[in-house]
Write an enzyme that holds these catalytic residues in place. Structure first.
Site, PDB file in Angstrom:
ATOM      1  N   TYR A   1      -1.453  -0.329  10.847  1.00  0.00           N
ATOM      2  CA  TYR A   1      -1.281  -0.598   9.611  1.00  0.00           C
ATOM      3  C   TYR A   1      -0.088  -0.494   8.780  1.00  0.00           C
ATOM      4  O   TYR A   1       0.283  -1.150   8.148  1.00  0.00           O
ATOM      5  CB  TYR A   1      -2.726  -0.091   8.640  1.00  0.00           C
TER       6      TYR A   1
ATOM      7  N   SER B   1       0.603  -0.879   0.152  1.00  0.00           N
ATOM      8  CA  SER B   1      -0.137  -0.009   0.011  1.00  0.00           C
ATOM      9  C   SER B   1       0.697   1.303   0.241  1.00  0.00           C
ATOM     10  O   SER B   1       2.316   1.355   0.754  1.00  0.00           O
ATOM     11  CB  SER B   1      -0.427   0.259   1.822  1.00  0.00           C
TER      12      SER B   1
END
Length: 232
Positions: free
Chosen positions: A147, A134
């Site tokens: 995250y 990501s």
């Protein structure tokens, strides 16, 4: 790589990027093994087979790999480490169980799956591993510390892995999407595509692009962002 007849493993195939990637690979003529806790509804294709597998469990992964080779064939050409989870929240008060869940899924999972397929890829002296990270693995954001930490880890894992496996003819690509319209973090895709988010199919197309690169080329990283941004 010509994907016709190639065997590809995709983790987390139930929905979102995993589902779109499985469908894109099937369109290219690949045989696809979907590894996940939930089977994709309605994905009935003669070249798709689902294997129930929790990527957080190394024994589950080893069993899925054995079953994949038995059912689809011994050679493995593609591994797409897509399965992932995101839980948002500030660090103070963040649930340690959620922290562990993200690391077990987003970091341990790709490690277990990669380790399972590597002996076969090295035997072949060929193969391609795709790690879906990501843009959160490139810059930290408030409320996303856990995250971001997992995706930074996955990006570092990918970079080290590509250097480690390059002499064996094995390619490694880290895909880093920005905002994608999926069920991520409990969200629900709208009836109409959000112009400020990419679609799962956009990420799947980038994965196929990396896989189909010429033999002389390895796409080591791809960053993707929505073409339109919300005006402030």
């Amino acid at each position: 790589m010509d994907l016709t007849g190639k065997i590809a493993i995709v983790t987390g195939p139930a929905k979102g990027i995993g589902r779109a990637t499985a469908e894109a690979l099937l369109q290219k003529g690949a045989l696809v093994a979907g590894w996940g806790r939930t089977a994709p509804e309605g994905l009935d294709h003669e070249r798709f087979q689902f294997f129930e597998c929790d990527v957080r469990d190394e024994h589950d992964v080893a069993e899925a790999f054995t079953n994949t080779q038995r059912e689809l064939g011994p050679e493995i050409h593609v591994l797409v480490n897509n399965a992932g989870v995101g839980v948002m929240g500030d660090v103070d008060g963040f649930d340690s169980a959620d922290w562990q869940l993200m690391f077990e899924t987003n970091v341990n999972g790709p490690f277990f799956c990669t380790r399972a397929v590597l002996p076969q890829l090295k035997k072949q002296q060929a193969g391609h591993i795709i790690n879906v990270a990501s843009l959160a693995g490139t810059v930290g954001s408030e409320g996303m510390a856990g995250y971001c930490a997992t995706k930074f880890a996955l990006r570092g894992f990918s970079e080290a892995l590509f250097k480690e496996l390059r002499p064996d003819g094995i390619r490694v690509t880290c895909i880093m999407p920005g905002s994608v319209e999926t069920n991520f973090n409990g969200g629900q895709p709208g009836a109409q595509p959000n112009p400020h988010k990419m679609q799962p199919e956009d990420i799947a197309a980038a994965i196929v692009h990396a896989l189909e690169a010429s033999a002389a080329t390895m796409v080591s990283e791809i960053q993707l962002r929505p073409a339109q941004v919300k005006k402030k």
